[in-house]
Design an enzyme around this catalytic site. Structure first.
Site, PDB file in Angstrom:
ATOM      1  CB  CYS A   1       9.095 -17.853   4.531  1.00  0.00           C
ATOM      2  SG  CYS A   1      10.243 -16.607   3.934  1.00  0.00           S
TER       3      CYS A   1
ATOM      4  N   GLY B   1       7.712 -20.610  13.121  1.00  0.00           N
ATOM      5  CA  GLY B   1       7.524 -19.177  12.938  1.00  0.00           C
ATOM      6  C   GLY B   1       8.319 -18.745  11.725  1.00  0.00           C
TER       7      GLY B   1
ATOM      8  CE  LYS C   1      16.564 -21.296  11.761  1.00  0.00           C
ATOM      9  NZ  LYS C   1      16.901 -21.584  10.348  1.00  0.00           N
TER      10      LYS C   1
ATOM     11  NE  ARG D   1      11.590 -23.692  19.288  1.00  0.00           N
ATOM     12  CZ  ARG D   1      11.402 -23.428  18.008  1.00  0.00           C
ATOM     13  NH1 ARG D   1      11.612 -24.341  17.089  1.00  0.00           N
ATOM     14  NH2 ARG D   1      10.966 -22.250  17.643  1.00  0.00           N
TER      15      ARG D   1
ATOM     16  CE  LYS E   1      11.087 -19.246  -0.902  1.00  0.00           C
ATOM     17  NZ  LYS E   1      12.292 -19.316  -0.136  1.00  0.00           N
TER      18      LYS E   1
ATOM     19  CG  PHE F   1       6.337 -30.341   0.049  1.00  0.00           C
ATOM     20  CD1 PHE F   1       5.258 -29.722  -0.568  1.00  0.00           C
ATOM     21  CD2 PHE F   1       6.669 -31.622  -0.357  1.00  0.00           C
ATOM     22  CE1 PHE F   1       4.520 -30.357  -1.563  1.00  0.00           C
ATOM     23  CE2 PHE F   1       5.943 -32.281  -1.344  1.00  0.00           C
ATOM     24  CZ  PHE F   1       4.869 -31.646  -1.955  1.00  0.00           C
TER      25      PHE F   1
ATOM     26  CG  PHE G   1      15.280 -22.519  -2.296  1.00  0.00           C
ATOM     27  CD1 PHE G   1      13.959 -22.910  -2.117  1.00  0.00           C
ATOM     28  CD2 PHE G   1      15.754 -22.375  -3.591  1.00  0.00           C
ATOM     29  CE1 PHE G   1      13.138 -23.167  -3.214  1.00  0.00           C
ATOM     30  CE2 PHE G   1      14.942 -22.627  -4.691  1.00  0.00           C
ATOM     31  CZ  PHE G   1      13.634 -23.030  -4.509  1.00  0.00           C
TER      32      PHE G   1
HETATM   33  C1  UDX Z   1      11.242 -10.456   1.815  1.00  0.00           C
HETATM   34  C2  UDX Z   1      10.007 -11.317   1.734  1.00  0.00           C
HETATM   35  O1  UDX Z   1       9.528 -11.523   3.042  1.00  0.00           O
HETATM   36  C3  UDX Z   1      10.261 -12.646   1.104  1.00  0.00           C
HETATM   37  O2  UDX Z   1       9.061 -13.262   0.773  1.00  0.00           O
HETATM   38  C4  UDX Z   1      10.957 -12.462  -0.154  1.00  0.00           C
HETATM   39  O3  UDX Z   1      11.353 -13.729  -0.612  1.00  0.00           O
HETATM   40  C5  UDX Z   1      12.123 -11.511  -0.057  1.00  0.00           C
HETATM   41  O4  UDX Z   1      11.779 -10.307   0.577  1.00  0.00           O
HETATM   42  P1  UDX Z   1      13.056 -10.284   3.651  1.00  0.00           P
HETATM   43  O5  UDX Z   1      14.316  -9.899   2.969  1.00  0.00           O
HETATM   44  O6  UDX Z   1      13.145 -11.153   4.863  1.00  0.00           O
HETATM   45  O7  UDX Z   1      12.144 -11.095   2.678  1.00  0.00           O
HETATM   46  O8  UDX Z   1      12.174  -8.989   3.941  1.00  0.00           O
HETATM   47  P2  UDX Z   1      12.619  -7.664   4.658  1.00  0.00           P
HETATM   48  O9  UDX Z   1      13.705  -7.947   5.627  1.00  0.00           O
HETATM   49  O10 UDX Z   1      11.369  -6.989   5.104  1.00  0.00           O
HETATM   50  O11 UDX Z   1      13.308  -6.813   3.476  1.00  0.00           O
HETATM   51  C6  UDX Z   1      12.658  -6.176   2.454  1.00  0.00           C
HETATM   52  C7  UDX Z   1      13.335  -4.828   2.214  1.00  0.00           C
HETATM   53  O12 UDX Z   1      12.793  -4.202   1.058  1.00  0.00           O
HETATM   54  C8  UDX Z   1      13.180  -3.834   3.368  1.00  0.00           C
HETATM   55  O13 UDX Z   1      14.429  -3.398   3.833  1.00  0.00           O
HETATM   56  C9  UDX Z   1      12.378  -2.673   2.756  1.00  0.00           C
HETATM   57  O14 UDX Z   1      12.723  -1.401   3.270  1.00  0.00           O
HETATM   58  C10 UDX Z   1      12.733  -2.813   1.290  1.00  0.00           C
HETATM   59  N1  UDX Z   1      11.763  -2.182   0.379  1.00  0.00           N
HETATM   60  C11 UDX Z   1      10.445  -2.419   0.536  1.00  0.00           C
HETATM   61  C12 UDX Z   1      12.218  -1.337  -0.643  1.00  0.00           C
HETATM   62  O15 UDX Z   1      13.414  -1.076  -0.764  1.00  0.00           O
HETATM   63  N2  UDX Z   1      11.297  -0.790  -1.493  1.00  0.00           N
HETATM   64  C13 UDX Z   1       9.962  -0.995  -1.340  1.00  0.00           C
HETATM   65  O16 UDX Z   1       9.175  -0.456  -2.120  1.00  0.00           O
HETATM   66  C14 UDX Z   1       9.523  -1.832  -0.299  1.00  0.00           C
HETATM   67  C1  UDX Z   2      12.451 -21.234   5.625  1.00  0.00           C
HETATM   68  C2  UDX Z   2      12.996 -22.263   4.623  1.00  0.00           C
HETATM   69  O1  UDX Z   2      13.739 -23.266   5.340  1.00  0.00           O
HETATM   70  C3  UDX Z   2      13.881 -21.599   3.585  1.00  0.00           C
HETATM   71  O2  UDX Z   2      14.278 -22.551   2.604  1.00  0.00           O
HETATM   72  C4  UDX Z   2      13.098 -20.460   2.925  1.00  0.00           C
HETATM   73  O3  UDX Z   2      13.927 -19.774   2.013  1.00  0.00           O
HETATM   74  C5  UDX Z   2      12.566 -19.491   3.957  1.00  0.00           C
HETATM   75  O4  UDX Z   2      11.777 -20.197   4.928  1.00  0.00           O
HETATM   76  P1  UDX Z   2      13.428 -19.995   7.770  1.00  0.00           P
HETATM   77  O5  UDX Z   2      12.009 -19.602   8.016  1.00  0.00           O
HETATM   78  O6  UDX Z   2      14.483 -18.947   7.797  1.00  0.00           O
HETATM   79  O7  UDX Z   2      13.565 -20.705   6.335  1.00  0.00           O
HETATM   80  O8  UDX Z   2      13.876 -21.098   8.852  1.00  0.00           O
HETATM   81  P2  UDX Z   2      13.629 -22.665   9.041  1.00  0.00           P
HETATM   82  O9  UDX Z   2      14.901 -23.236   9.523  1.00  0.00           O
HETATM   83  O10 UDX Z   2      13.020 -23.325   7.872  1.00  0.00           O
HETATM   84  O11 UDX Z   2      12.633 -22.722  10.277  1.00  0.00           O
HETATM   85  C6  UDX Z   2      11.285 -22.265  10.204  1.00  0.00           C
HETATM   86  C7  UDX Z   2      10.565 -22.555  11.500  1.00  0.00           C
HETATM   87  O12 UDX Z   2      10.332 -23.956  11.658  1.00  0.00           O
HETATM   88  C8  UDX Z   2      11.325 -22.118  12.763  1.00  0.00           C
HETATM   89  O13 UDX Z   2      10.428 -21.537  13.676  1.00  0.00           O
HETATM   90  C9  UDX Z   2      11.899 -23.411  13.285  1.00  0.00           C
HETATM   91  O14 UDX Z   2      12.162 -23.377  14.671  1.00  0.00           O
HETATM   92  C10 UDX Z   2      10.770 -24.378  12.948  1.00  0.00           C
HETATM   93  N1  UDX Z   2      11.184 -25.790  12.863  1.00  0.00           N
HETATM   94  C11 UDX Z   2      12.097 -26.184  11.925  1.00  0.00           C
HETATM   95  C12 UDX Z   2      10.608 -26.738  13.723  1.00  0.00           C
HETATM   96  O15 UDX Z   2       9.781 -26.400  14.550  1.00  0.00           O
HETATM   97  N2  UDX Z   2      10.995 -28.044  13.596  1.00  0.00           N
HETATM   98  C13 UDX Z   2      11.900 -28.473  12.670  1.00  0.00           C
HETATM   99  O16 UDX Z   2      12.185 -29.689  12.622  1.00  0.00           O
HETATM  100  C14 UDX Z   2      12.473 -27.505  11.808  1.00  0.00           C
END
Ligand code: UDX
Ligand code: UDX
Length: 460
Positions: A275, A272, A338, A432, A219, A225, A161
């Site tokens: 996720c 953005g 962000k 923002r 998740k 939400f 999370f």
């Molecule tokens: C990703 C997903 O976006 C998210 O939904 C999930 O919860 C966790 O994995 P993130 O860690 O942000 O999140 O993704 P990314 O930074 O793209 O990392 C994934 C890594 O896996 C990359 O470094 C990629 O090279 C690696 N990978 C991908 C492997 O090692 N083996 C593979 O077959 C494919």
């Molecule tokens: C999110 C969830 O918070 C996290 O629990 C999950 O594991 C991955 O996805 P993340 O995407 O890294 O994390 O950042 P988050 O802080 O949630 O912000 C997401 C987007 O919402 C950003 O673009 C942020 O600027 C925007 N945001 C957040 C708003 O526009 N307004 C708000 O009040 C809060």
């Protein structure tokens, strides 16, 4: 040194890297190895310049790397030598075939499951860290339950999370840790092992367990939400702009109701990140698959409002700047999705840059951490775009500034100095709501916040 446990993580991304670094830091008695197919990424994890920027991460990687935290490309060896395997490979939205644009693309994830089967020589506990569609664990079990192998596997779901920008503190002090398993004797035993591992630093009352499907679904629902709250407040920001109400005042009044709560009510240019959109589209796809069209439509609305909010931002710029942006220089303050991260995945800044270029505006992008990613994101874009580290220099000669990321840096700049170098009438679009709007107006800017009446010197 003999380690108590040997732990592997496949996938050294934004999730796998920080999660394993904190695990290694909190548990020096465990050996933690992170593997990835991408050799450049692994080389960066082993260098002084980590592949991702996260406050506090450098310090803990430096304290653990080479002691009980290791980064490697040897996936086969990693699988052979470790009995606890976290899987944190990416699960992007599918771009082709059935479910394109909606469903999760599980090809990397399935490939990883097959690698685990191929190289395992002893029983393994496989833990899903990646966000996955509900019921994915079943597919993983089916791949791992191979008649030609005598090795046994237990699959757990332990979604992450953490939010980017606060990853280290989220991991050190999580609201909760969720562990889902099969409710069989071996499933419960594996679940207990993972509970004990987290209990090394997380209070037990924050470690919750459930059946494996609830864990997978929770998740996606948590992200849905959170995103829904942002779309809710953003939808009301549009109404505020029509009625002279102020979104900050409305959010405060609404958020003080303890049943609602005050977090995630900051109106913005849109959410953005890798996720929110992906997970909601995945939820929508799942609902449609199960014939729940009304439920799917409801959640799809969250993504539609997000796009609407970004488009509205452009329309506001256009209409306030005499309905033409052609040839005008627009400076974007911030490109990451962000603050406190260099990550630009699904950043509203990408869409806004593309739309501005369609209007034939010239854009100048500044950001303290995301310029490298911004260059990649806009590599194929047709239009005039430049990247400037220093915000003062970036704004020089511009007609407008658009604040797209809530970096603290932008709150404290000398806006008089900036105004003096810009073309007049000078515009400030605060996507923002982080600037002192009255002060900027007094300096001479025409100020357009989100969800508040604009402050302008222009005659109507
Ligand atoms: C990703 C997903 O976006 C998210 O939904 C999930 O919860 C966790 O994995 P993130 O860690 O942000 O999140 O993704 P990314 O930074 O793209 O990392 C994934 C890594 O896996 C990359 O470094 C990629 O090279 C690696 N990978 C991908 C492997 O090692 N083996 C593979 O077959 C494919
Ligand atoms: C999110 C969830 O918070 C996290 O629990 C999950 O594991 C991955 O996805 P993340 O995407 O890294 O994390 O950042 P988050 O802080 O949630 O912000 C997401 C987007 O919402 C950003 O673009 C942020 O600027 C925007 N945001 C957040 C708003 O526009 N307004 C708000 O009040 C809060």
């Amino acid at each position: 040194m003999e380690f108590e446990k040997n732990i592997l993580c496949i996938g050294a991304g934004y999730v796998g890297g920080p999660t394993m670094a904190v695990l290694a830091h909190k548990c020096p008695q465990f050996k933690v190895t992170v593997v990835d197919i991408n050799p450049t990424r692994i080389a960066e994890w082993n260098s002084d310049e980590l592949p991702i920027y996260e406050p506090g991460l450098d310090k803990i990687v430096r304290a653990t790397r080479g002691k009980n935290l290791f980064f490697s490309t040897d996936i086969a060896g990693g699988i052979r030598e470790n009995d606890i395997i976290f899987v944190s490979v990416n699960t992007p939205t599918k771009t082709f075939g059935a479910g394109a644009g909606m469903a999760a693309d599980l090809q990397y994830w399935e490939k990883t499951a097959r690698q685990i089967l191929q190289y395992s020589e002893s029983p393994k506990i496989v833990i899903e860290k990646s966000t996955l569609p509900v019921k994915t664990a079943q597919a993983m079990e089916n791949i791992l339950r191979n008649v030609h192998s005598s090795v046994t596997f237990e699959v757990l779901s332990n979604p992450e999370f953490l939010a980017e920008g606060t990853a280290v503190q989220d991991l050190e002090n999580p609201d909760r840790v969720l562990i889902g398993s099969r409710e069989t004797p071996s499933g419960l035993k594996a679940r207990e092992m993972l509970v004990e591992m987290y209990a090394k630093w997380v209070p037990r009352e924050k470690i919750i367990t459930s059946n494996i499907w609830s864990s997978e679904l929770s998740k996606i629902v948590a992200n849905a939400f959170l995103a829904q709250r942002i779309s809710s407040i953003n939808s009301i920001s549009a109404l505020c702009e029509k009625t002279d109400a102020d979104i900050t005042e409305v959010a405060r009044a609404v958020g003080m109701d303890s049943r609602i709560g005050s977090k995630y009510l900051n109106a913005s240019v849109g959410f953005g990140g890798s996720c929110f959109k992906k997970d909601i589209l995945n939820l929508v796809y799942l609902c449609r698959y199960y014939g729940l069209d009304e439920v799917a439509d409801y959640w799809e609305g969250v993504v539609k409002i997000n796009r609407y909010q970004q488009e509205r931002f452009i329309v506001n710029m256009l209409s306030s700047m005499f309905n033409t942006l052609a040839g005008k220089r627009i400076c974007l303050f911030g490109f990451s999705f962000k603050a406190n991260t260099g990550d630009t995945r699904e950043s509203p800044a990408i869409f806004i840059s593309e739309r501005l270029m369609e209007e034939k505006a010239e854009i100048v992008i500044t950001d303290p951490k995301a310029l490298k990613n911004a260059r990649t994101d806009l590599a194929g874009a047709k239009g005039k775009v430049s990247f400037v580290e220093d915000p003062y220099r970036a704004a020089e000669g511009c007609h407008a500034i658009a604040v797209l990321t809530e970096w603290d840096l932008y709150r404290t700049l000398d806006y008089r100095k900036i105004y003096d170098t810009m073309v007049t009438p000078a515009y400030l679009f605060d996507g923002r709501n982080i600037l002192d709007h009255k002060k900027c107006f007094d300096i001479g800017f025409n100020v357009y916040p989100i969800g508040k009446p604009p402050l302008t010197h222009l005659k109507k």
